[in-house]
Design a protein around this motif. Structure first.
Motif, PDB file in Angstrom:
ATOM      1  N   ASP A 351      16.496 112.198   6.355  1.00 36.94           N
ATOM      2  CA  ASP A 351      17.562 113.207   6.268  1.00 36.94           C
ATOM      3  C   ASP A 351      18.251 113.213   4.913  1.00 36.94           C
ATOM      4  N   GLY A 352      17.736 112.422   3.980  1.00 37.32           N
ATOM      5  CA  GLY A 352      18.298 112.379   2.631  1.00 37.32           C
ATOM      6  C   GLY A 352      19.326 111.300   2.426  1.00 37.32           C
ATOM      7  N   SER A 353      19.697 110.608   3.481  1.00 42.73           N
ATOM      8  CA  SER A 353      20.684 109.532   3.354  1.00 42.73           C
ATOM      9  C   SER A 353      20.120 108.390   2.515  1.00 42.73           C
ATOM     10  N   PRO A 354      20.974 107.665   1.803  1.00 41.86           N
ATOM     11  CA  PRO A 354      20.483 106.520   1.027  1.00 41.86           C
ATOM     12  C   PRO A 354      19.956 105.424   1.936  1.00 41.86           C
ATOM     13  N   ALA A 355      19.032 104.639   1.410  1.00 45.62           N
ATOM     14  CA  ALA A 355      18.452 103.537   2.181  1.00 45.62           C
ATOM     15  C   ALA A 355      19.513 102.486   2.448  1.00 45.62           C
ATOM     16  N   PRO A 356      19.486 101.858   3.635  1.00 47.63           N
ATOM     17  CA  PRO A 356      20.455 100.802   3.943  1.00 47.63           C
ATOM     18  C   PRO A 356      20.358  99.625   2.966  1.00 47.63           C
ATOM     19  N   SER A 357      19.145  99.422   2.414  1.00 53.10           N
ATOM     20  CA  SER A 357      18.922  98.309   1.495  1.00 53.10           C
ATOM     21  C   SER A 357      17.867  98.706   0.477  1.00 53.10           C
ATOM     22  N   SER A 358      17.987  98.155  -0.714  1.00 52.27           N
ATOM     23  CA  SER A 358      16.994  98.404  -1.759  1.00 52.27           C
ATOM     24  C   SER A 358      15.947  97.305  -1.817  1.00 52.27           C
ATOM     25  N   GLU A 359      16.068  96.326  -0.925  1.00 45.34           N
ATOM     26  CA  GLU A 359      15.127  95.203  -0.921  1.00 45.34           C
ATOM     27  C   GLU A 359      13.766  95.639  -0.379  1.00 45.34           C
ATOM     28  N   PRO A 360      12.671  95.253  -1.041  1.00 43.62           N
ATOM     29  CA  PRO A 360      11.330  95.551  -0.503  1.00 43.62           C
ATOM     30  C   PRO A 360      11.111  94.853   0.837  1.00 43.62           C
ATOM     31  N   LYS A 361      10.460  95.559   1.735  1.00 46.25           N
ATOM     32  CA  LYS A 361      10.144  95.017   3.061  1.00 46.25           C
ATOM     33  C   LYS A 361       8.693  95.342   3.397  1.00 46.25           C
ATOM     34  N   PRO A 362       8.095  94.565   4.296  1.00 46.59           N
ATOM     35  CA  PRO A 362       6.704  94.860   4.700  1.00 46.59           C
ATOM     36  C   PRO A 362       6.630  96.083   5.598  1.00 46.59           C
ATOM     37  N   GLY A 363       5.402  96.513   5.886  1.00 45.32           N
ATOM     38  CA  GLY A 363       5.154  97.663   6.741  1.00 45.32           C
ATOM     39  C   GLY A 363       5.220  97.271   8.203  1.00 45.32           C
ATOM     40  N   PRO A 364       4.422  97.928   9.047  1.00 49.00           N
ATOM     41  CA  PRO A 364       3.291  98.812   8.731  1.00 49.00           C
ATOM     42  C   PRO A 364       3.740 100.182   8.205  1.00 49.00           C
ATOM     43  N   TYR A 365       2.725 100.966   7.754  1.00 50.52           N
ATOM     44  CA  TYR A 365       2.995 102.261   7.158  1.00 50.52           C
ATOM     45  C   TYR A 365       2.072 103.322   7.760  1.00 50.52           C
ATOM     46  N   TRP A 366       2.531 104.556   7.717  1.00 50.99           N
ATOM     47  CA  TRP A 366       1.675 105.691   8.058  1.00 50.99           C
ATOM     48  C   TRP A 366       2.034 106.858   7.142  1.00 50.99           C
ATOM     49  N   SER A 367       1.201 107.894   7.132  1.00 48.42           N
ATOM     50  CA  SER A 367       1.409 108.952   6.141  1.00 48.42           C
ATOM     51  C   SER A 367       1.027 110.322   6.679  1.00 48.42           C
ATOM     52  N   ILE A 368       1.673 111.324   6.093  1.00 51.49           N
ATOM     53  CA  ILE A 368       1.419 112.727   6.423  1.00 51.49           C
ATOM     54  C   ILE A 368       1.135 113.477   5.122  1.00 51.49           C
ATOM     55  N   MET A 369       0.137 114.337   5.152  1.00 53.07           N
ATOM     56  CA  MET A 369      -0.173 115.197   4.004  1.00 53.07           C
ATOM     57  C   MET A 369       0.052 116.657   4.410  1.00 53.07           C
ATOM     58  N   LEU A 370       0.794 117.403   3.597  1.00 58.33           N
ATOM     59  CA  LEU A 370       1.181 118.771   3.918  1.00 58.33           C
ATOM     60  C   LEU A 370       0.640 119.729   2.870  1.00 58.33           C
ATOM     61  N   GLU A 371       0.410 120.979   3.284  1.00 64.00           N
ATOM     62  CA  GLU A 371      -0.059 122.005   2.364  1.00 64.00           C
ATOM     63  C   GLU A 371       0.836 123.236   2.457  1.00 64.00           C
ATOM     64  N   VAL A 372       1.235 123.729   1.290  1.00 66.76           N
ATOM     65  CA  VAL A 372       2.092 124.910   1.189  1.00 66.76           C
ATOM     66  C   VAL A 372       1.445 125.884   0.211  1.00 66.76           C
ATOM     67  N   SER A 373       1.318 127.142   0.616  1.00 64.41           N
ATOM     68  CA  SER A 373       0.697 128.141  -0.256  1.00 64.41           C
ATOM     69  C   SER A 373       1.750 128.875  -1.070  1.00 64.41           C
ATOM     70  N   GLN A 374       1.297 129.429  -2.196  1.00 63.36           N
ATOM     71  CA  GLN A 374       2.192 130.170  -3.080  1.00 63.36           C
ATOM     72  C   GLN A 374       1.419 131.305  -3.743  1.00 63.36           C
ATOM     73  N   SER A 375       2.081 132.439  -3.908  1.00 58.88           N
ATOM     74  CA  SER A 375       1.491 133.569  -4.625  1.00 58.88           C
ATOM     75  C   SER A 375       2.629 134.469  -5.072  1.00 58.88           C
ATOM     76  N   PRO A 376       2.337 135.485  -5.882  1.00 60.19           N
ATOM     77  CA  PRO A 376       3.396 136.427  -6.246  1.00 60.19           C
ATOM     78  C   PRO A 376       4.026 137.096  -5.022  1.00 60.19           C
ATOM     79  N   MET A 377       3.264 137.217  -3.935  1.00 64.25           N
ATOM     80  CA  MET A 377       3.791 137.821  -2.717  1.00 64.25           C
ATOM     81  C   MET A 377       4.506 136.801  -1.830  1.00 64.25           C
TER      82      MET A 377
END
Length: 515
Positions: A351-377
């Motif tokens: 939601d854009g809020s700052p992280a509770p801590s700046s300390e590195p932590k382990p995972g696990p991790y997952w990921s999402i890839m998104l696609e957005v189109s653009q044109s003059p229209m």
């Protein structure tokens, strides 16, 4: 006199260029060279890695095939069982807070009752109209209405396709459709609504494979590695600066000149004619339309949520998010993101809020890839697109506001989709033959500008078949007969064709396309 002289020069080391190079390697006849401005092979099928170790393909790519030769070349490059993961496609359309199984038009049983009524009424009207129609649809929008009816058109097909193509469906032709859009069966859809059933998987990519490591780009790097080093020039020394079609000389970024007898170019054809300085062809190419693609990646700390499960890619027709497609990229391979013991700091919460801590932590991790189109229209706020996409993920309940984001990725591809506009065929039927008359075969996703044969297997074979055409005059089936190569009943016949075998020095004629 050029510094280097070859029989065939191949521009571009994406799937099409590599297909041409592999075929030239197998034929072992003409002298050849492949050049590319990038340091590594892959083109529009490359993979990027973020500083945190998340992989993102430059767009949604999976491997499924209509050709044995394509399969054989990939298996040569990545020959081990552990090189690949095999998946069944699990795809949905997000609509009114529901996950409707793909294809949407075959699974209307999942919709709210009022939407079921709209869609069924439209399907009945379309079915009755189709019985008496004596002409073909004049554009994609009319095809949608005749095939799916007004309800499905307004709820899904029109808004979704506008988000993908960045042009209204009324400005697109419908010759490209083939196997890419499922036509609903009125009886089956009605039966499934009454019985509250879901339709089964559909389409050529219902099952697919994906490389275990290095993403889709790793495939093409591996294919390029099977080619002789002395026949490759990548990076600055492979960048095409000028094409002199009259003298048949290409000037490269380091000043080297390459003379050729035949040229296979896989760069966008509008870029090619500009480098040729041919004003007539430049003017002609202005009739080709394309959209740009923004690829957005979001890396998240935590176990993959149950609501995400084994989903592969997901479609978003509504306006509560800017992206038209989301791929759960971490589901394709466990090596598409850092391992769980890697410690990363949180950049910020979703939601854009700052992280509770700046300390590195382990995972696990997952990921999402998104696609957005653009044109003059369909303009895009490029500075804020990442923020808008993350908010879109929250709006569609893909992620939660307090999820920890540890990595982000954003890359824009100017040439993203070659749009099958109403004007496209008129341009291509004039432009491509004029180039070929100059001994230039312009092929590939943007080289020949035919989206219907723009998948990785198609693109690879466009290169293969261009070489066969140069060497023996063989028919380029993929370029000229997209519907033929895409029909499922034709696949097995092509799988058994023996003339693609490695090392073959003679190339028998291809079978003529069926009527």
């Amino acid at each position: 006199m050029a510094d280097i002289n070859v029989d065939v020069l191949v521009i571009g080391a994406g799937p099409t260029g590599l297909g041409a190079a592999k075929r030239l390697q197998h034929i072992d006849g003409p002298s050849w060279l492949i050049v590319d401005a990038n340091e590594k092979a892959g083109g529009l099928a490359s993979t990027d890695v973020t500083p945190e170790g998340f992989l993102y393909d430059v767009g949604g790519h999976v491997i499924f095939s209509h050709y044995k030769y394509f399969d054989d070349c990939l298996d040569e490059a990545l020959p081990n069982k552990e090189d690949w993961y095999h998946h069944q496609r699990i795809s949905y359309v997000r609509y009114k807070g529901l996950w409707v199984p793909y294809p949407f038009q075959n699974n209307l049983s999942m919709l709210p009752k009022e939407d079921q009524v709209k869609c069924i009424e439209g399907l009945i009207d379309a079915t009755l109209a189709a019985r008496v129609a004596t002409d073909k649809p004049k554009d994609f929008d009319e095809w949608i209405l005749r095939t799916c009816g007004e309800g499905v058109a307004n709820i899904f097909m029109r808004p979704y396709n506008y988000k993908v193509w960045a042009v209204p469906t009324t400005k697109m032709q419908c010759q490209w459709l083939g196997e890419r859009v499922a036509a609903p069966d009125l009886k089956l859809v009605t039966k499934n609504i009454i019985l509250n059933k879901v339709a089964g998987n559909w389409g050529p990519n219902a099952t697919f494979r994906f490389p275990a490591r290095d993403g889709t780009g790793g495939i093409w790097i591996a294919v390029a590695n099977t080619l002789p080093e002395e026949k490759k020039r990548f990076g600055k020394k492979g960048e095409v600066v000028k094409v002199d079609a009259e003298k048949k000389i290409v000037t490269l970024g380091d000043g080297t000149t390459v003379g050729y007898d035949k040229l296979i170019s896989t760069m966008p054809v509008d870029h090619l004619v500009e480098k040729m300085g041919n004003e007539e062809l430049v003017k002609l190419s202005k009739g080709l339309f394309y959209s740009s693609t923004h690829v957005i990646g979001v890396g998240i700390r935590g176990e993959r949520p149950e609501r995400i499960g084994d989903k592969c890619w997901l479609y978003f027709p509504e306006n509560n998010c800017p992206f038209y497609r989301a791929t759960i990229f971490s589901n394709y391979s466990p090596y598409n993101q850092p391992q769980a013991d890697v410690e990363l700091p949180t950049k910020y919460l979703a939601d854009g809020s700052p992280a509770p801590s700046s300390e590195p932590k382990p995972g696990p991790y997952w990921s999402i890839m998104l696609e957005v189109s653009q044109s003059p229209m369909k303009p895009v706020d490029e500075e804020n697109i990442l923020k808008e996409c993350i908010q879109g993920l929250i709006n569609t309940e893909m992620i939660k506001p307090d999820d920890e984001i540890v990595s982000t990725y954003h890359r824009k591809f100017d040439h993203g989709y070659p749009t099958p506009t109403l004007e496209r065929e008129g341009v291509l039927k004039e432009l491509l033959p004029k180039l070929q008359a100059m001994d230039i075969w312009s092929r590939g996703r943007f080289g020949s500008w035919r989206y219907e044969v723009g998948n990785q297997d198609h693109s690879f074979m466009l290169g293969v078949e261009a070489v066969d055409n140069i060497v023996s005059g063989a028919v380029e089936l993929t370029l000229n007969y997209p519907d033929f190569v895409n029909t499922r009943q034709n696949t097995e016949r092509r799988l058994n064709q023996s003339f693609y075998k490695s090392g073959s020095s003679s190339i028998p004629s291809r079978p003529a396309p069926s009527a």
